[in-house]
Design a protein around this motif. Sequence first.
Motif, short mmCIF file in Angstrom:
data_model
loop_
_atom_site.label_atom_id
_atom_site.label_comp_id
_atom_site.label_asym_id
_atom_site.label_seq_id
_atom_site.Cartn_x
_atom_site.Cartn_y
_atom_site.Cartn_z
N LYS A 167 0.80 -1.17 0.00
CA LYS A 167 -0.01 0.18 -0.01
C LYS A 167 0.98 1.20 0.06
O LYS A 167 1.93 1.20 0.71
N GLY A 168 0.45 2.21 -0.74
CA GLY A 168 1.43 3.44 -0.84
C GLY A 168 0.54 4.71 -1.16
O GLY A 168 -0.67 4.29 -1.70
N ILE A 169 1.13 5.83 -1.41
CA ILE A 169 0.64 7.05 -1.72
C ILE A 169 1.16 7.32 -3.16
O ILE A 169 2.18 7.27 -3.21
N ILE A 170 0.35 7.66 -4.19
CA ILE A 170 0.80 8.22 -5.38
C ILE A 170 1.43 9.46 -5.24
O ILE A 170 0.94 10.29 -4.84
N GLU A 171 2.73 9.62 -5.50
CA GLU A 171 3.57 10.65 -5.70
C GLU A 171 3.65 11.36 -7.02
O GLU A 171 3.47 12.63 -7.49
N GLU A 172 3.54 10.57 -8.18
CA GLU A 172 3.70 11.20 -9.38
C GLU A 172 2.84 10.31 -10.55
O GLU A 172 2.97 9.21 -10.38
N ILE A 173 2.55 10.99 -11.35
CA ILE A 173 1.71 10.29 -12.59
C ILE A 173 2.64 10.75 -13.81
O ILE A 173 2.48 12.03 -14.26
#
Length: 148
Positions: free
Chosen positions: A4-10
Amino acid sequence: MINKGIIEEIDHNRIKVHLYRDSACAHCSGCSSSNKMGSTFSFKYDEKLSIGDIVTFEIEDSSLLNIAALVYLMPILFMMAGYFIGQKLGFSEGQGVFMSFLFLALSFGIIYYFDKKRGEKLIDQKIKVISVDKPTLDDEVNSCSLDK
């Protein structure tokens, strides 16, 4: 294995996720919340996402074991093979040791080549996104403390 993680960049259809540490470490109160985050990881995902979303994804255990075997066992096996091949060719012990280190370097070259040519594609095929959640107020407070 579920992560599980947080989206930093797209970047188009590729997302970069800042992973949470393992659950045993994440529930401990021994360190600050900024230390609860692990490394970053990127993979391909075709659905619409936003920076800051919390994504839960799964990597097949068999793929993880195969990659671990490649990275950890192959250098050892190559090193031993280099030494024994040197012995069979009649090299002295010092030359056999030198040849084992040459084979070790060769194994690292093969791993590097595999990672650059096939690794990213293999990972993209083996990841399954389980859920995408919008961050809550608590998550936003924790992510703000990461920036400091």
